[in-house]
Design a protein around this motif. Structure first.
Motif, PDB file in Angstrom:
ATOM      1  N   VAL B  37      35.228 -30.214   4.072  1.00 40.73           N
ATOM      2  CA  VAL B  37      34.325 -30.086   2.911  1.00 40.73           C
ATOM      3  C   VAL B  37      34.897 -29.158   1.836  1.00 40.73           C
ATOM      4  O   VAL B  37      34.226 -28.879   0.838  1.00 40.73           O
ATOM      5  N   GLN B  38      36.128 -28.690   2.052  1.00 41.49           N
ATOM      6  CA  GLN B  38      36.724 -27.799   1.058  1.00 41.49           C
ATOM      7  C   GLN B  38      37.342 -28.610  -0.073  1.00 41.49           C
ATOM      8  O   GLN B  38      37.945 -29.641   0.184  1.00 41.49           O
ATOM      9  N   PRO B  39      37.184 -28.152  -1.323  1.00 36.81           N
ATOM     10  CA  PRO B  39      37.853 -28.879  -2.404  1.00 36.81           C
ATOM     11  C   PRO B  39      39.375 -28.846  -2.216  1.00 36.81           C
ATOM     12  O   PRO B  39      39.919 -27.901  -1.663  1.00 36.81           O
ATOM     13  N   ARG B  40      40.021 -29.908  -2.686  1.00 38.87           N
ATOM     14  CA  ARG B  40      41.443 -30.096  -2.442  1.00 38.87           C
ATOM     15  C   ARG B  40      42.300 -28.886  -2.835  1.00 38.87           C
ATOM     16  O   ARG B  40      43.208 -28.495  -2.116  1.00 38.87           O
ATOM     17  N   HIS B  41      41.973 -28.262  -3.996  1.00 37.30           N
ATOM     18  CA  HIS B  41      42.843 -27.181  -4.467  1.00 37.30           C
ATOM     19  C   HIS B  41      42.712 -25.917  -3.627  1.00 37.30           C
ATOM     20  O   HIS B  41      43.555 -25.037  -3.692  1.00 37.30           O
ATOM     21  N   GLU B  42      41.640 -25.859  -2.809  1.00 34.20           N
ATOM     22  CA  GLU B  42      41.484 -24.673  -1.960  1.00 34.20           C
ATOM     23  C   GLU B  42      42.199 -24.822  -0.625  1.00 34.20           C
ATOM     24  O   GLU B  42      42.457 -23.843   0.069  1.00 34.20           O
ATOM     25  N   LEU B  43      42.509 -26.080  -0.250  1.00 30.61           N
ATOM     26  CA  LEU B  43      43.158 -26.314   1.036  1.00 30.61           C
ATOM     27  C   LEU B  43      44.552 -25.714   1.006  1.00 30.61           C
ATOM     28  O   LEU B  43      45.240 -25.743  -0.013  1.00 30.61           O
ATOM     29  N   MET B  44      44.958 -25.191   2.107  1.00 30.41           N
ATOM     30  CA  MET B  44      46.304 -24.648   2.251  1.00 30.41           C
ATOM     31  C   MET B  44      46.565 -23.457   1.334  1.00 30.41           C
ATOM     32  O   MET B  44      47.683 -23.193   0.958  1.00 30.41           O
ATOM     33  N   ASN B  45      45.477 -22.778   0.953  1.00 29.23           N
ATOM     34  CA  ASN B  45      45.651 -21.515   0.238  1.00 29.23           C
ATOM     35  C   ASN B  45      46.145 -20.455   1.207  1.00 29.23           C
ATOM     36  O   ASN B  45      45.889 -20.542   2.402  1.00 29.23           O
ATOM     37  N   TYR B  46      46.801 -19.439   0.670  1.00 31.42           N
ATOM     38  CA  TYR B  46      47.090 -18.284   1.517  1.00 31.42           C
ATOM     39  C   TYR B  46      46.657 -17.036   0.765  1.00 31.42           C
ATOM     40  O   TYR B  46      47.024 -16.862  -0.385  1.00 31.42           O
ATOM     41  N   PRO B  47      45.878 -16.140   1.349  1.00 35.45           N
ATOM     42  CA  PRO B  47      45.260 -16.247   2.687  1.00 35.45           C
ATOM     43  C   PRO B  47      44.242 -17.382   2.773  1.00 35.45           C
ATOM     44  O   PRO B  47      43.615 -17.708   1.759  1.00 35.45           O
ATOM     45  N   PRO B  48      44.073 -17.954   3.959  1.00 30.49           N
ATOM     46  CA  PRO B  48      43.142 -19.085   4.095  1.00 30.49           C
ATOM     47  C   PRO B  48      41.699 -18.660   3.832  1.00 30.49           C
ATOM     48  O   PRO B  48      41.340 -17.510   4.061  1.00 30.49           O
ATOM     49  N   ASN B  49      40.892 -19.580   3.319  1.00 30.44           N
ATOM     50  CA  ASN B  49      39.468 -19.282   3.129  1.00 30.44           C
ATOM     51  C   ASN B  49      38.727 -19.488   4.432  1.00 30.44           C
ATOM     52  O   ASN B  49      38.922 -20.505   5.092  1.00 30.44           O
ATOM     53  N   PHE B  50      37.853 -18.563   4.767  1.00 28.35           N
ATOM     54  CA  PHE B  50      37.078 -18.724   5.997  1.00 28.35           C
ATOM     55  C   PHE B  50      35.700 -19.330   5.729  1.00 28.35           C
ATOM     56  O   PHE B  50      34.933 -19.561   6.625  1.00 28.35           O
ATOM     57  N   TYR B  51      35.425 -19.547   4.458  1.00 27.21           N
ATOM     58  CA  TYR B  51      34.230 -20.301   4.081  1.00 27.21           C
ATOM     59  C   TYR B  51      34.509 -20.830   2.683  1.00 27.21           C
ATOM     60  O   TYR B  51      35.523 -20.473   2.067  1.00 27.21           O
ATOM     61  N   THR B  52      33.664 -21.722   2.191  1.00 29.76           N
ATOM     62  CA  THR B  52      33.926 -22.212   0.842  1.00 29.76           C
ATOM     63  C   THR B  52      32.681 -22.070  -0.029  1.00 29.76           C
ATOM     64  O   THR B  52      31.563 -22.237   0.439  1.00 29.76           O
ATOM     65  N   ARG B  53      32.926 -21.723  -1.301  1.00 32.62           N
ATOM     66  CA  ARG B  53      31.820 -21.605  -2.252  1.00 32.62           C
ATOM     67  C   ARG B  53      31.525 -22.935  -2.928  1.00 32.62           C
ATOM     68  O   ARG B  53      30.480 -23.114  -3.537  1.00 32.62           O
ATOM     69  N   HIS B  54      32.493 -23.853  -2.851  1.00 39.33           N
ATOM     70  CA  HIS B  54      32.331 -25.120  -3.576  1.00 39.33           C
ATOM     71  C   HIS B  54      32.477 -26.301  -2.627  1.00 39.33           C
ATOM     72  O   HIS B  54      33.447 -27.046  -2.716  1.00 39.33           O
ATOM     73  N   PRO B  55      31.530 -26.461  -1.698  1.00 40.14           N
ATOM     74  CA  PRO B  55      31.679 -27.584  -0.761  1.00 40.14           C
ATOM     75  C   PRO B  55      31.674 -28.928  -1.504  1.00 40.14           C
ATOM     76  O   PRO B  55      30.959 -29.082  -2.510  1.00 40.14           O
ATOM     77  N   THR B  56      32.476 -29.859  -0.988  1.00 35.62           N
ATOM     78  CA  THR B  56      32.551 -31.170  -1.624  1.00 35.62           C
ATOM     79  C   THR B  56      32.481 -32.265  -0.572  1.00 35.62           C
ATOM     80  O   THR B  56      32.922 -32.055   0.569  1.00 35.62           O
ATOM     81  N   LEU B  57      31.917 -33.391  -0.936  1.00 33.49           N
ATOM     82  CA  LEU B  57      31.846 -34.504   0.016  1.00 33.49           C
ATOM     83  C   LEU B  57      32.921 -35.550  -0.275  1.00 33.49           C
ATOM     84  O   LEU B  57      32.905 -36.643   0.279  1.00 33.49           O
ATOM     85  N   GLU B  58      33.865 -35.176  -1.120  1.00 36.52           N
ATOM     86  CA  GLU B  58      34.935 -36.090  -1.525  1.00 36.52           C
ATOM     87  C   GLU B  58      35.604 -36.769  -0.320  1.00 36.52           C
ATOM     88  O   GLU B  58      35.760 -37.986  -0.281  1.00 36.52           O
ATOM     89  N   PHE B  59      35.979 -35.938   0.675  1.00 36.85           N
ATOM     90  CA  PHE B  59      36.729 -36.480   1.812  1.00 36.85           C
ATOM     91  C   PHE B  59      35.847 -37.321   2.718  1.00 36.85           C
ATOM     92  O   PHE B  59      36.303 -38.284   3.325  1.00 36.85           O
ATOM     93  N   TRP B  60      34.576 -36.937   2.826  1.00 38.67           N
ATOM     94  CA  TRP B  60      33.660 -37.732   3.636  1.00 38.67           C
ATOM     95  C   TRP B  60      33.439 -39.092   3.000  1.00 38.67           C
ATOM     96  O   TRP B  60      33.358 -40.095   3.687  1.00 38.67           O
ATOM     97  N   LYS B  61      33.360 -39.108   1.667  1.00 36.88           N
ATOM     98  CA  LYS B  61      33.225 -40.399   0.966  1.00 36.88           C
ATOM     99  C   LYS B  61      34.431 -41.270   1.264  1.00 36.88           C
ATOM    100  O   LYS B  61      34.316 -42.456   1.559  1.00 36.88           O
TER     101      LYS B  61
END
Lengths: 291, 274
Positions: B37-61
Motif C-alpha cells: 500500500v506504499q506509494p511507488r516513490h516511497e518503496l526502497m527508500n533508505y532508511p525504510p519507512n515503517f509506516y506510510t502517510r500516503h497509503p495507495t491502492l494502486e498495486f491492489w488495483k
C-alpha cells in the motif's frame, strides 16, 4: 456378507482412484529412470542403470544430499528448541494463551512461495529492514541470500520462522495432555523445576517429539518452494536441495531419466520415515482402542 | 501477598516476551502488507519507512486486474480437489471406521500416501499430461492434487466417524431407521464440523501447492503461487505489485486458519493429536 460387500463397494472407488494416481507415476518414473529419455524423440532406449550410475558419480548430487541433511539437522534443532521454549512459556499463561496461540500460528499459513518472496523483501540488501536494524546496531549490511556464506542461513531463518509455530502447537497440545500425578508426586519429593523438566516432562513428551521429528524430516526432505523463489539453489549450489536438484535436472536441463533416478533416491529415506510414522500412528490407535 | 506479587511479576515478564515473539513473527507479513500500500516513490527508500502517510491502492488495483485469472484458477482447482477428496473420504472413511474393510493395513497404506513426494510424481505426470494434451488445464492440476488431498481426507474423516458412538447408530436402527437414514439423520450432522475442517485443510493444501502447478501449467491455468514466483522473472522486481498479489493469495488462507483454530493441531498432526 452383503453388508461386507456393500462396505467394500464404498471403499473400492477410492482405492482404485488412489492406485491409479499413485502407483502409475511410481512405476512410470521407475521405467523412465532406466531409459535415455529425450522428450523430443519418440524412442526411449533402455540403458539399464546408466542414469543411476551417472547420478551417483555426480558431485552435485552429493552436495544436494549434504545441503538437505544440514537443513534437516539445523531445522530440527532450532525448531524443537524454540518451539519447546515458546510452548513452555505459553503453558505459564493459561488465560492469555488463547489470544497468543492463534496469532503465533499465522506464519505457518503463509504459502511457501510467499515466504520466499518475503525473504526477498525483508532481507533486501540496500534498503531492507533487517539490514537497517544491523546498521542501527553499528554493523555492516549483509548480502543474505546472495552471499555464498549466508544463503543457506537465510533460507533456514525463513523456514524456522514458518515452521516453529507448527512444532510449538503440537508440543503445547502434548504438554497440555500430560497427566498431573507425576508432577505432584515429584513436587512432594522436593524436585526442582529443572529436575522435573528433565526427568518427567521430556520422557513423557518423547512420543510426541518423535512424531514431530518424523513429520518435519519428511517435509524438509521435499522442500523446494522457498529456494525456487529466493535462490534457485545458488549461489553456486549452496542452497540446492534434493528436490530442487531433481526439478532442475528434469525441467531445466531436460534430463528426465536422471531426474527420475534422483526422485527415486529421495523416495528411499522417505519411505523409511513414512513407515516409522505409520508404525507410531498404529501404536497410538491401539492404545486408544484399548482405553 | 509476597508470593502473589512474585507470580504477577513473572506473568508480566512472560507476557512481555510473548508480545516480542508475536512482533517478530508478524513483522514479515506486516512488511509485505505495508509494501503493497506504499506509494511507488516511497518503496526502497533508505532508511525504510515503517509506516506510510500516503497509503495507495494502486498495486491492489493492478493485482485485481492482472491476477484475477490466476486467482480464479486457484479457486477452481482447490474447490474440485477438495470436493473429490471429501467424496472419497466420506464413503471410504465410513467403511473403514464401521466395517473395518481391509483391516488396519488398507487405511494405514492410504495414510502413508499423504507423504507421497510430488517430486517423484512430476516427471510421470508431466509426460502423461503432455500425451493427453492436458498441459495447462485445471483438470491436470486437480488430478495431481488428489494424490495428497484424498489420502488426507480419508484418514481424517475415518477418525471423525470413529468418534461417533456406535450405540447411537444402533439405537436408531432398532427404532426402524434404514441404514441410509441413520447416516443422514445421525452420523452426518455429528461429523459435519469434521467434514468442514477436512475440506478447509484440503483447500489450503491445494491452494498453497507450487510444484505440481508449476510443471503442469503455462498461462491459461496458472495458479496464484506460480504467478507470484513468475512475476519476479517476468517484470524484474515490482515490489508493490508482487506484494499485493502475495497478500491476496495469503489472506484467504489466514482467515480459514482462524476459522480452523480449534482443529488446527489435529489436522496438521494427521489426527495423531486431538
Amino acid at each position: 456378507m452383503t453388508v461386507k460387500k456393500r462396505a467394500l463397494m464404498l471403499v473400492l472407488p477410492t482405492v482404485v482412484v488412489l492406485a491409479l494416481i499413485v502407483i502409475f507415476p511410481l512405476v512410470f518414473s521407475l521405467s523412465v529412470s532406466v531409459r535415455a529419455y529425450d522428450i523430443r524423440i519418440p524412442e526411449h532406449p533402455f540403458i539399464g542403470f546408466g542414469n543411476w550410475i551417472s547420478l551417483l558419480k555426480n558431485p552435485d548430487f552429493y552436495s544436494a544430499v549434504l545441503v538437505t541433511g544440514t537443513m534437516i539437522l539445523a531445522e530440527l534443532f532450532f525448531e524443537l528448541l524454540l518451539g519447546l521454549c515458546v510452548a513452555l512459556l505459553l503453558l505459564q499463561l493459561p488465560r492469555s494463551r488463547k489470544i497468543f496461540q492463534p496469532i503465533l500460528l499465522i506464519p505457518m499459513m503463509v504459502m511457501p512461495v510467499v515466504v520466499g518472496y518475503m525473504g526477498r523483501l525483508v532481507f533486501e540488501v540496500r534498503s531492507g529492514p533487517i539490514n537497517y536494524f544491523l546498521n542501527m546496531l553499528g554493523l555492516e549490511s549483509l548480502c543474505w541470500h546472495a552471499s555464498p556464506d549466508l544463503a543457506l542461513i537465510t533460507i533456514l531463518i525463513l523456514r524456522i520462522w514458518r515452521w516453529t509455530p507448527f512444532v510449538m502447537a503440537v508440543l503445547l497440545a502434548g504438554l497440555l495432555s500430560l497427566p498431573m500425578e507425576p508432577y505432584q508426586s515429584a513436587q512432594v519429593d522436593g524436585a526442582n523445576i529443572w529436575q522435573i523438566f528433565i526427568h518427567i516432562t521430556i520422557p513423557m513428551l518423547k512420543p510426541i517429539i518423535t512424531l514431530v521429528v518424523i513429520m518435519r524430516s519428511l517435509e524438509i526432505l521435499q522442500t523446494f518452494d522457498i529456494m525456487y523463489v529466493l535462490t534457485m539453489g545458488g549461489p553456486g549450489a549452496k542452497t540446492m536441495t534434493l528436490s530442487l536438484y531433481a526439478y532442475i535436472t528434469g525441467f531445466r536441463y531436460w534430463d528426465i531419466g536422471q531426474a527420475s533416478a534422483a526422485a527415486w533416491l529421495i523416495m528411499i529415506p522417505l519411505s523409511i520415515m513414512v513407515t516409522l510414522f505409520v508404525k507410531m500412528m498404529e501404536k497410538g490407535e491401539k492404545i486408544e482402542q484399548a482405553k | 501477598m509476597n508470593k502473589r506479587n512474585k507470580l504477577l511479576i513473572r506473568k508480566t515478564l512472560i507476557s512481555i516476551v510473548m508480545v516480542l515473539i508475536v512482533i517478530v513473527s508478524l513483522f514479515p507479513i506486516y512488511w509485505m502488507l505495508l509494501t503493497s500500500v506504499q506509494p511507488r516513490h516511497e518503496l526502497m527508500n533508505y532508511p525504510p519507512n515503517f509506516y506510510t502517510r500516503h497509503p495507495t491502492l494502486e498495486f491492489w488495483k493492478f493485482t485485481f486486474k492482472e491476477s484475477i485469472l490466476e486467482f480464479f484458477n486457484s479457486l477452481v482447482i482447490a474447490f474440485f480437489a477438495t470436493i473429490a477428496a471429501i467424496i472419497c473420504g466420506a464413503t471410504s472413511g465410513y467403511a473403514f471406521a464401521r466395517y473395518k474393510v481391509g483391516g488396519d493395513t488398507l487405511p494405514f497404506w492410504i495414510l502413508s500416501l499423504k507423504f507421497f513426494p510430488p517430486v517423484v510424481a512430476i516427471v510421470p505426470y508431466f509426460l502423461m499430461m503432455r500425451t493427453l494434451r492436458l498441459i495447462d488445464t485445471c483438470t491436470a492440476v486437480i488430478i495431481t492434487h488428489m494424490i495428497i488431498t484424498v489420502p488426507f481426507a480419508v484418514w481424517m474423516i475415518k477418525g471423525f466417524i470413529q468418534e461417533v458412538p456406535r450405540e447411537l447408530e444402533e439405537a436408531a436402527m432398532i427404532d426402524g431407521c434404514s441404514q441410509l437414514n441413520v447416516i443422514r439423520i445421525i452420523t452426518l450432522p455429528i461429523i459435519a464440523p469434521g467434514l468442514v475442517v477436512t475440506a478447509l485443510f484440503c483447500f489450503i493444501w491445494s491452494w498453497n501447492d507450487f510444484m505440481f502447478a508449476l510443471i503442469l501449467t503455462r498461462n491459461k491455468a496458472m495458479t496464484i503461487p506460480v504467478a507470484i514466483a513468475g512475476m519476479r522473472e517476468a517484470h524484474g522486481l515490482m515490489w508493490g505489485e508482487v506484494s499485493a498479489t502475495a497478500a491476496l493469495g495469503t489472506i484467504p488462507i489466514i482467515i480459514m486458519a482462524i476459522i480452523l483454530q480449534k482443529y488446527l493441531v489435529r489436522g496438521l498432526s494427521l489426527g495423531s493429536i486431538k
